[in-house]
Design an enzyme around this catalytic site. Sequence first.
Site, mmCIF file in Angstrom:
data_model
loop_
_atom_site.group_PDB
_atom_site.id
_atom_site.type_symbol
_atom_site.label_atom_id
_atom_site.label_comp_id
_atom_site.label_asym_id
_atom_site.label_seq_id
_atom_site.Cartn_x
_atom_site.Cartn_y
_atom_site.Cartn_z
ATOM 1 N N ASP A 54 -1.483 -6.769 7.967
ATOM 2 C CA ASP A 54 -2.914 -6.449 7.924
ATOM 3 C C ASP A 54 -3.558 -7.022 6.659
ATOM 4 O O ASP A 54 -3.210 -8.112 6.243
ATOM 5 C CB ASP A 54 -3.123 -4.931 8.048
ATOM 6 C CG ASP A 54 -2.549 -4.144 6.876
ATOM 7 O OD1 ASP A 54 -1.612 -4.631 6.225
ATOM 8 O OD2 ASP A 54 -3.042 -3.030 6.615
ATOM 9 N N GLU A 100 5.730 -6.299 7.555
ATOM 10 C CA GLU A 100 5.240 -5.132 8.300
ATOM 11 C C GLU A 100 5.874 -4.924 9.669
ATOM 12 O O GLU A 100 5.966 -3.785 10.147
ATOM 13 C CB GLU A 100 3.718 -5.212 8.447
ATOM 14 C CG GLU A 100 2.938 -4.952 7.173
ATOM 15 C CD GLU A 100 2.865 -6.157 6.239
ATOM 16 O OE1 GLU A 100 2.340 -6.029 5.124
ATOM 17 O OE2 GLU A 100 3.350 -7.240 6.645
ATOM 18 N N GLY A 120 0.821 -1.193 0.000
ATOM 19 C CA GLY A 120 0.000 0.000 0.000
ATOM 20 C C GLY A 120 0.856 1.244 0.000
ATOM 21 O O GLY A 120 2.066 1.185 0.258
ATOM 22 N N GLY A 128 -0.434 -4.657 0.645
ATOM 23 C CA GLY A 128 -1.685 -4.420 -0.063
ATOM 24 C C GLY A 128 -1.895 -5.344 -1.245
ATOM 25 O O GLY A 128 -3.032 -5.680 -1.591
#
Length: 380
Positions: A170, A162, A91, A139
Site C-alpha cells: 500500500d 506485505e 507502519g 510505511g
Amino acid sequence: MIPRSLQMQRLRVVLQHVKMARFSTQSTDEVLFNAVGDKRVIVLNRPKALNALNLNMIRLIYPKMVEWETDPGVSMVMIKAVGEKAFCAGGDIRAVTEAGKVGDSLAKDFFKEEYILNFKIGSYKKPYLAAIDGITMGGGVGLSVHGKYRVATERTVFAMPETGIGLFPDVGGGHFLPWLHGRLGIYLALTGFRLKGRDVFQAGVATHFVQAEKLPALEETLMKLPEASELHIEKVLDSFHSQNPIDKDKPFILAPYLDKINSIFSQATLEDIVKCLESDQSEWAEKQLKTLKKMSPTSMKVTLRQLQMGETMSLAEILQIEYRLSQRCLEDHDFYEGVRAVLIDKDQQPQWRPDTLEGVTPEKLDWYFSPLPPDRELVL
C-alpha cells in the site's frame, strides 16, 4: 452480553488509541522538527521500534508539511531518522490489527491519515528529500518514495513484504512499483524480495546512493545552500553520489534474471505466472515458486490487480483504491492471520483462507476493489 475478555480487549485498544492521539511531551518526541535557516528537517525518533510509523507520528508530521508548503520562509524539507538500523521499518500494523478486531476507529483512521500524508508528499510543491538509511519498508516507503529525492546508503534495506502478512503493497505502492523498469515492481511486490545498498538505487527506488558516514556532511551542505532550488540540490546530491566508491562496479543483483522477470511477471494472472515459473524449471524459478507458496493467495491476487490498475492511474486515484483494499483486509481473515503468524506468535505458519490461488474467486477479488459507502471513501 459482551464477554468480559472482549470488553477488556476493547478497553486496552481504546486506551492505546487515546494515548496515541494525546500530544503529550513524550508522544511529541516520537518526531522531532528542526529549523535550519529556511530549511526544515523531520526526524523520526522511535529507534527502539525501528522508527515504525504510528498514528501519532502521522498527526505530528502532516500539519507541519501543510504549514511549510505555503510558508515563503521555507525552501525545502528533509526527512531522516534516529539510529543506524532503520529509516522506518513500516507502519504500526500490530496496533492496527488489534484495533480492527474490536472495531476501534484506529484501524480506519491510521490508513486514511497515512495515505493523506503520502499524497501530500507526492504532490509537494517544495523539494522533499528522504535519507533512507537502514530498513525502509511499508510505511517508511510511503514517507520517502513519492518525494523528489531519495538517498540510500550501504545500510539501506528496501522491501514491500506485505503479501506475507495478508496485506498488499500500500502507501501508494500501486503507483510507484509499476514505474520501475520492466516488471520489476510486480516481482518485488509479489515476492517481497529485499534490495540492499546500491541495488536500491539501481532498481530506481532511490535517486542517489551516498555513504552512510557522509550523510551528516551531505545534510550540512544542503542546509548551507543559499538557494535550495532543485538545480542546486541536485548538484550537491550528484556530487556526493559520484564520490561514493561502495559497490561502484557491482552489477545489479537481479540483472541476470531481468529477462525472466519481465517475461514471467508480465502474465495477466497469478495462475499464469505460476505456470511459467513451473515451466522454466531453473533453480531461480524453483526458488520463486517456493516463496510465492508462502504468501497469502488473496493478497497476491489483490496485489497483481492493484499494480495492473496503477499503471494508468494517478497517485490520488490509486491511493483511493488502496484505501478500499485496506478496509477489506480489515474485514477479511488473512491480514489478522498473517500478523499473528509473523509478528505476534512468530511461528511463520499462517493458515490462509483460502489457501490456494484457485480458491480466490473473481467475485472475492471484485469485492476487495468494490466502493465503500460514500462517507467512508478516502477524499484527497
